[in-house]
Design an enzyme around this catalytic site. Structure first.
Site, PDB file in Angstrom:
ATOM      1  N   LYS A 188       0.631  -1.452  -0.398  1.00  0.00           N
ATOM      2  CA  LYS A 188      -0.013  -0.548   0.442  1.00  0.00           C
ATOM      3  C   LYS A 188       0.788   1.434   0.305  1.00  0.00           C
ATOM      4  CE  LYS A 188       0.319   1.235   4.111  1.00  0.00           C
ATOM      5  NZ  LYS A 188       0.276   2.619   5.593  1.00  0.00           N
ATOM      6  N   LYS A 196      -1.528 -10.664  10.668  1.00  0.00           N
ATOM      7  CA  LYS A 196      -1.470 -10.012  11.846  1.00  0.00           C
ATOM      8  C   LYS A 196      -2.435 -11.393  12.750  1.00  0.00           C
ATOM      9  CE  LYS A 196      -0.354  -4.906  12.622  1.00  0.00           C
ATOM     10  NZ  LYS A 196       1.352  -5.304  13.499  1.00  0.00           N
ATOM     11  N   HIS A 208      -5.412  -0.536   6.275  1.00  0.00           N
ATOM     12  CA  HIS A 208      -5.181  -0.682   8.056  1.00  0.00           C
ATOM     13  C   HIS A 208      -6.624  -1.242   8.483  1.00  0.00           C
ATOM     14  CE1 HIS A 208      -0.855  -1.077   5.969  1.00  0.00           C
ATOM     15  NE2 HIS A 208      -0.653   0.044   7.490  1.00  0.00           N
TER      16      HIS A 208
END
Lengths: 507, 329
Positions: free
Chosen positions: A166, A200, A258
């Site tokens: 990104k 994550k 995000h």
């Protein structure tokens, strides 16, 4: 349907990374040294890389293979996260590192990469599989992809994939333009748009938490949930990225990508099966359900902030405009808070408050799901204020875990209630080290699993959701700075929630 | 007065242990305190009193990935030797600031008291978490009262190859599988994972699917006079995936009890995996390579087993076939 291979035992076998080479553009950059190479080294440490494997770095800096290896040796040692460094392993790992210097605007450079890949193919038997990783400045993404296409590197004996970091464009239109140019060279299934938040462990665990347990999903809707708050706070400033950050700002840098992906994960419908396409379809559907704010709704639903200088803990902290490389009159948002509304049956009427900022009191990323209060307050608190509602906290960093806050009777006389917390901490149940987001995502890309990668329709949907805010902010002149370094952001942000009878939780 | 052990007393000792660990000037404590970790109860029946040390070392390694309340059963020959002690296993995670600690309980018990000890264990199980029993020696299978533990646990792990009494282990597995509880796992199967992975991936990479299905002969080579259970597992696993191939077991000279090699033969295709020494395997034929596999230690095998808390379809299918192969031989 193909017969299953009964020799494979997914319960016990490590997920297999096939023989391949990774070509990293921007190999002298920050991302490569801090994240990519340490992640690849750690995969090697865990024997998860195949013997037939190579990393080919490229940047403008003149280096040969040995220089590149020496540089990466220092970088990996410095930036390896929660893992020992094994000198012996490094020796064999370093043998798989190669380098080609050259400018991405130079067509000859791609020929040099093609020649080097052919050499590597002969020596390392990578079976023609190549993952191109674009870790350059975003303005070079299309140039690199077109260069790869012109050199015929987009196809070969094996698979060819491209990983793009990104930002995917700086607005909706530029994102579409970038996509159009990339698609001229690579098909959609060969394009991996990386959003490291999705890699994550805790973000992945949201799916397990929601869809692996039976008790949460029935209350996961507008009937039981009052509002959801997503916070991504950094205690540091722009740390030498002032020039980049000045152009990007927090809304683009964090919320458009995000945090909108985190929101989609929290709010999406359950997929019919847990497969790449179905999971991504549901995420995309959720992002498309975000209400697009009308121009006059923006000031009520979005707050921009920029930190000013302050003394924090006895030290002078500069304001954003005092950071190196930053325009002293910059209108950049170093803090952004947006109220999103999701127009579907599950979430209608539930505000999603999303905020992110630099120079906040601490580094924390979490999601707070605030439930409705009990319908009848039987137990008034000592000071007469309403009892604290139930709160479910999903902690993404730094202490990964999940907490549930509920009320309990205070021991002793009378029926006095106070909030208590039931905590799940990753460390208490899983002693093992969690892989970093880049270890997970690189393994996925090499294995052809795009579940945790963004798709263009997701990217466009999130751009559409933030674009009215961007346009509004670009048309205004803010009276920045409007919050001190070391605080939780501007007062307008608190007022935004107060208008709905809500308040930011202090993480 | 005869020795007694009571769950309440042991639990109280544990509580005191945690309190002492939380004191700033005590034991494993740090400024950040310690993190109490537990994801299961791991019962370990040591093969003998001398085995306790080895078992404890392996459990110490396992705790890092599978933090547990560990209960070690130490067999004693003395009829009145019944006692319990508690201690903590602590470690600092790499790069961490807070020690992680797991509690361990060692129960010394004579054979005669196993029945009573099983009731003590019932009171010591970590509530709402899975319980796994790792039986490190075949002697336990014959001890009166040991079976009382089976209803308390979710999974029994034994080792039919290393136990020295493969027959007893096999019969127990067959019996418990017929009952359906607890689930049974065999470390002789877990130790094959690296071999199986190597074979599966080599075949996938170098032998097209059609050629795989045309493989006419599979030879599992073994050391010693008769194939070990791991050889039967290997044969059954291969025969299940390649049903057209004839399976045979060939004896070769070497260290008893392990798979020595696997050879595939098909029309115009040979592929052999042969153990050279230790954990080094030579691949020859369709592909040639030398692979050094990680050593199949107790720790590795148990670590793998503890990650599997539910059913294991591949092992379930292979066990039945391996059982038939054993009976035929």
């Amino acid at each position: 349907m193909a017969e299953p291979n009964l020799l494979l035992d997914p319960l016990r076998f490590e997920r297999r990374v096939p023989p391949c080479a990774i070509v990293i553009f921007g190999a002298n950059g920050d991302l490569t040294k801090r994240k990519l190479l340490p992640a690849l080294y750690r995969l090697a440490y865990e024997r998860r890389l195949p013997p037939a494997f190579a990393i080919l770095g490229n940047s403008r800096t003149k280096m040969n293979d040995d220089d590149f290896r020496a540089k990466m040796y220092e970088d990996v040692k410095q930036f390896l996260e929660n893992s020992p460094f094994d000198e012996e392993l490094w020796k064999s790992f370093a043998e798989k590192l190669f380098y080609v210097a050259g400018d991405v605007n130079d067509p000859g450079m791609y020929q040099a990469i093609a020649a080097r890949l052919a050499e590597i193919e002969g020596a390392q038997k990578i079976e023609g599989n190549v993952l191109f990783y674009l870790s350059t400045q975003p303005s070079f993404y299309a140039t690199v992809v077109e260069g790869l296409g012109a050199a015929g590197l987009e196809h070969g004996k094996g698979w060819r994939r491209v990983v793009i970091e990104k930002p995917f464009g700086h607005d909706l239109e530029s994102s579409r333009e970038l996509d159009r140019r990339i698609h001229k060279v690579f098909p959609e299934e060969g394009i991996y748009r990386i959003d490291h938040y999705l890699g994550k462990e805790t973000v992945q665990n949201i799916l397990a938490f929601r869809f692996g347990n039976g008790i949460f999903e029935p209350v996961w809707n507008r009937r039981y949930i009052s509002n959801i708050q997503i916070t991504a706070a950094e205690s540091i400033g722009v740390e030498g990225r002032g020039a980049y950050y000045q152009e990007a700002g927090t809304l683009r840098d964090m919320i458009q990508n995000h945090l909108s992906q985190v929101m989609a994960t929290i709010a999406m419908e359950p997929p019919s099966v847990f497969e790449s396409k179905t999971v991504r379809d549901e995420r995309a559907k959720l992002l498309r359900s975000i209400r697009i704010l009308k121009p006059d709704e923006v000031p009520l639903n979005a707050v921009a902030g920029q930190y000013g200088p302050a003394r924090v803990g006895g030290a002078d902290v500069p304001g954003f405009r005092q950071e190196p490389g930053v325009d002293p009159n910059a209108q950049t948002d170093t803090y952004a808070a947006v109220t999103f509304h999701i127009d579907n049956w599950r979430w209608a009427g539930v505000p999603f408050y999303v905020r992110s900022g630099k120079r906040m009191p601490k580094r924390v990323t979490d999601i707070a799901i605030r439930f409705n209060a009990a319908p009848l307050p039987l137990f008034p608190s000592d000071d007469g204020t309403p009892a604290a509602p139930n709160l479910l906290i999903v902690r993404i960093q730094p202490e990964e875990g999940i907490s549930l806050r509920f009320l309990s009777k205070h021991p002793g006389k009378g029926m006095r209630l106070r909030p208590v917390s039931m905590d799940f901490n990753y460390g208490t149940s899983f002693g093992e080290r969690s892989p970093t987001a880049y270890e997970t995502l690189l393994t996925d890309a090499m294995s052809g699993d795009a579940t945790l990668y963004s798709r263009q329709d997701m990217v466009e949907a999130s751009w559409k959701a933030v674009e009215p805010v961007l346009e509004n902010w670009q048309s205004r002149t803010f009276n920045f700075p409007n919050y001190d370094a070391g605080t939780w952001g501007p007062a307008e942000s608190d007022e935004m929630l107060a208008r709905n009878g809500h308040a930011w939780r202090v993480p | 007065m005869p020795a007694t052990i009571q769950p309440e007393r042991i639990l109280r000792d544990l509580a005191e242990l945690w309190t002492s660990l939380a004191q700033p000037d005590q034991g494993a404590s740090t400024a950040s305190g310690v993190l109490r970790a537990c994801s299961m109860t791991l019962l370990v029946a040591a093969a003998s009193a001398d085995d306790v040390q080895d078992a404890a070392e392996t459990m110490g390694e396992l705790m890092h990935e599978h933090p547990s309340r560990a209960i070690i059963l130490k067999p004693s020959a003395a009829p009145d030797d019944l006692s319990a002690r508690v201690y903590a296993q602590c470690w600092m995670p790499f790069g961490g600031r807070q020690q992680i600690c797991c509690e361990q309980i060692e129960i010394t018990t004579p054979e005669e008291k196993l029945d009573e000890v099983s009731r003590v264990i019932l009171g010591l199980l970590a509530p709402d978490l899975p319980a796994v029993l790792w039986c490190r020696g075949p002697g336990w299978f014959h001890r009166a009262g040991f079976e009382r533990i089976y209803p308390l646990i979710d999974k029994l792990v034994l080792d039919s190859c290393e136990s020295g009494d493969a027959q007893s282990a096999w019969e127990l597995m067959r019996r418990l599988r017929a009952v359906g509880h607890p689930r049974v796992a065999d470390l002789a199967w877990s130790r094959l994972t690296m071999w199986r992975e190597m074979i599966a991936f080599t075949l996938e990479a170098s032998v097209p699917k059609q050629e795989q299905q045309a493989i006419g002969e599979i030879a599992v080579e073994f050391y010693g006079a008769v194939p070990s259970t791991s050889c039967y597992y290997m044969g059954a696993w291969l025969a299940r995936a390649l049903p057209a191939a004839a399976l045979r077991f060939d004896a070769v000279p070497g260290e008893v009890g392990r798979v020595a090699g696997v050879v595939f033969k098909g029309p115009g295709m040979d592929l052999a995996f042969r153990r050279l020494e230790g954990d080094t395997v030579e691949i020859s034929g369709r592909q040639s390579n030398v692979v050094v596999l990680p050593h199949a230690t107790d720790y590795r095998a148990m670590r793998e087993e503890l990650t599997i808390t539910g059913s294991d379809p591949t092992f379930d299918a292979v066990f039945e076939s391996a059982d038939r192969l054993r009976q035929q031989s």
